[in-house]
Design a protein around this motif. Structure first.
Motif, PDB file in Angstrom:
ATOM      1  N   ASP A   1       0.839  -1.258  -0.188  1.00 29.32           N
ATOM      2  CA  ASP A   1       0.016  -0.198   0.054  1.00 29.32           C
ATOM      3  C   ASP A   1       0.831   1.207   0.030  1.00 29.32           C
ATOM      4  O   ASP A   1       1.711   1.608   0.984  1.00 29.32           O
TER       5      ASP A   1
ATOM      6  N   ASP B   1       6.527  -4.634   9.694  1.00 27.34           N
ATOM      7  CA  ASP B   1       5.303  -4.261  10.009  1.00 27.34           C
ATOM      8  C   ASP B   1       4.366  -4.055   8.795  1.00 27.34           C
ATOM      9  O   ASP B   1       3.039  -3.604   8.921  1.00 27.34           O
ATOM     10  N   LEU B   2       5.019  -3.810   7.554  1.00 28.70           N
ATOM     11  CA  LEU B   2       4.288  -3.654   6.334  1.00 28.70           C
ATOM     12  C   LEU B   2       4.390  -4.697   5.241  1.00 28.70           C
ATOM     13  O   LEU B   2       3.392  -5.324   4.754  1.00 28.70           O
TER      14      LEU B   2
ATOM     15  N   PRO C   1       3.577  -8.964   6.528  1.00 27.65           N
ATOM     16  CA  PRO C   1       2.087  -9.027   6.628  1.00 27.65           C
ATOM     17  C   PRO C   1       1.072  -8.679   5.466  1.00 27.65           C
ATOM     18  O   PRO C   1       0.316  -9.567   5.319  1.00 27.65           O
ATOM     19  N   GLY C   2       1.559  -7.919   4.900  1.00 22.97           N
ATOM     20  CA  GLY C   2       0.812  -7.532   3.679  1.00 22.97           C
ATOM     21  C   GLY C   2       0.917  -8.544   2.452  1.00 22.97           C
ATOM     22  O   GLY C   2       0.135  -8.506   1.448  1.00 22.97           O
TER      23      GLY C   2
END
Lengths: 268, 271
Positions: free
Chosen positions: B160, B180-181, B184-185
């Motif tokens: 994103d 953190d991005l 998981p994304g």
């Protein structure tokens, strides 16, 4: 008009910033010699036709895009230093919350990222902050369970939580419907009026710009530049009643005509 | 099926629930019944083409220990081989997304390996590594490696942008952005890759066993040996078990996805 600011009060100083895209042949100048200063605790809106470079200017101040010329300083620091010290709070166009984290964990995220930048900041309690944003009941919900307006409010709380020195908001309410947008706008106004921070706010909406801002920066396109800076001399604290005043309407008429002039000039 | 769970409490009448159950389970059951009947017709009239279903069942019942032992061998190949392939594919995707030079250097080689038919590589691997488990692990791992790599890489890149901007203005480190991005994304894509990889893992294990049949157990070996002896019930019982294994793996994966990826209803398969 910017000369009225006292130098010690200046938060963000944009000096002669130029930005262009593309190669030598098809070079497009998006920003041409933009100079602007934002005082500490001042709310400044950027408004203008599409392609006037207002989002690009925001990106340059955020350090997400490199200017080709000119300088940006945030409380006397370069953009890079300011980012390192966590001085910049960004509210993007979409909420951009992480769908696998609860609202509370989303808003707490900036505290855990780059922890060294927390030194000297008055970090807010994410729970309390969400309470005051009217999201106290939604702490343990996930973004997908919230309406678009509530998601955007959480995104704004996420930008306030680590006590940044400047807040950069890129049309944060543009994806919402009109009634929702007005509600979120007034919510932001209320919160900001009791938690003054420097804000640079990109918007398409004239009433929004007037309702929120101390000054409105009107930009023109081809090349992107500042056409006029309009002072909003309306008393604070403001609320919905302001929409109905003659002062508001006069100013709205003035801004709209200025905007129209800028757009007609571009067409020629 | 999730539809019926969501709508069932709306009306409490048992007749309504009954209709739902019949509507959901009726058509597929009917299809299976029709296929079974046709099968039996062919099998009874042509005993050298297909075994009857009861003969297959009798074969399974007569020597469950033998089938179980072979099933375990194939499972072991899948767990070790596909497990290693999945992990390697994912780790290489991480390396590629973080260091473009790695992708530049390694991608052409990977494409060359991947366009080479696994069925052709398998005998060469047996020659190189003998009839033990190693060539089977390699073949099984190889088959799942590519879909895992490609999907994980797509997922790690499908970040994103607006969220990434927020991370950047916070001066997040690359590790923080990954943890953190990106990580998981990318999980919806990883699961899409797994859904392609799981049935392929069964194929890989079976193919590897075909090549080295007779030396080591495994359902694939069993198929080849039994077919060579024209023992149709054993052949088809082994095939049925392989099929069951595949269904089991895919169902397990769907269950796991529901647990881990509850936040993403977006299915990225085929994107």
């Amino acid at each position: 008009m910017t000369a009225t600011a006292h130098p010690e009060e200046i938060g963000v100083e944009v000096t002669n910033v130029t930005k262009s895209f593309g190669g030598d042949e098809a070079r497009v100048t998006v920003l041409n010699g933009v100079t602007l200063s934002i005082r500490k605790g001042e709310f400044v809106s950027l408004i203008g036709p599409s392609g006037c470079g207002k989002s690009t200017l925001l990106k340059v101040v955020a350090g997400l895009s490199e200017a080709n010329g000119g300088t940006v300083s945030i409380n006397g620091k370069s953009v890079r230093e300011a980012a390192r010290d966590k001085a910049i709070g960004l509210v993007p166009q979409s909420p951009a919350l992480l769908p696998w984290r609860t609202i509370l964990d989303n808003v707490s995220l900036p505290i855990s990222i780059n922890p060294r930048g927390n030194t000297g900041r008055r970090l807010r309690d994410p729970r309390e902050l969400l309470q005051s944003f009217g999201l106290g009941h939604a702490l343990d919900r996930y973004p997908a369970q919230l309406s678009g307006g509530m998601q955007q409010r959480a995104a704004i709380a996420r930008a306030f939580v680590f006590d940044p020195e400047i807040l950069l908001m890129d049309e944060p309410f543009s994806a919402l419907d009109e009634m929702n947008r007005d509600q979120q706008r007034m919510g932001l106004l209320d919160f900001w009026q009791s938690n003054r921070k420097s804000v640079l706010f990109v918007t398409h909406s004239v009433p929004e710009a007037i309702m929120l801002s101390d000054r409105i920066v009107l930009m023109a396109s081809h090349p992107g530049r500042i056409a006029e800076i309009i002072d909003v001399d309306l008393p604070r604290p403001r609320n919905e009643a302001l929409y109905a005043t003659d002062a508001f309407r006069d100013l709205e008429f003035y801004v709209r005509s200025a905007l129209r002039k800028v757009m007609e000039a571009a067409r020629v | 099926m999730s539809d019926s769970i969501a709508t069932a409490p709306r009306r409490n009448s048992s007749a309504f629930t009954m209709t739902r159950i019949i509507w959901n389970w009726g058509p597929p059951t009917l299809t299976f019944v029709i296929v079974a009947v046709l099968w039996q017709l062919v099998a009874i009239n042509n005993p050298y083409v297909l075994p009857t279903l009861d003969a297959v069942g009798a074969s399974l019942a007569s020597d469950p220990g033998m089938y179980w032992a072979n099933l375990l061998v194939t499972c072991q190949e899948i767990v070790v081989g596909a497990g290693a392939g999945i992990i390697c594919g994912f780790l290489l995707a991480v390396a590629m997304s973080e260091l473009p030079i790695v992708e530049k250097a390694v991608m052409p080689l990977i494409v060359v390996i991947m366009v080479t038919p696994v069925v052709a590589i398998a005998p060469a691997l047996v020659v190189a590594f003998g009839f033990g488990m190693l060539p089977k692990y390699i073949v099984t791992g190889l088959v799942v490696f590519f879909p895992m790599l490609v999907n994980s890489l797509a997922g790690l890149r499908d970040v994103d942008q607006k969220a990434l901007d927020v991370f950047k203005t916070l001066h997040a480190s690359r590790w923080e952005i990954f943890r953190d991005l990106r990580l998981p994304g990318c999980m919806p894509f990883v699961f899409a890759g797994l859904r392609i990889a799981m049935p392929l893992a069964v194929v890989g294990a079976a193919v590897a066993e075909f090549v080295a049949a007779g030396q080591q157990a495994g359902l694939g070996s069993l198929v080849t040996i039994a077919a060579a002896q024209a023992n149709l019930p054993v052949t088809w019982a082994s095939i049925a078990l392989l099929c069951l294994l595949g269904v089991l793996l895919v169902s397990l994966l769907a269950l796991l996805r529901k647990r881990i990826l509850w936040w993403s209803d977006e299915d990225v398969v085929g994107r």
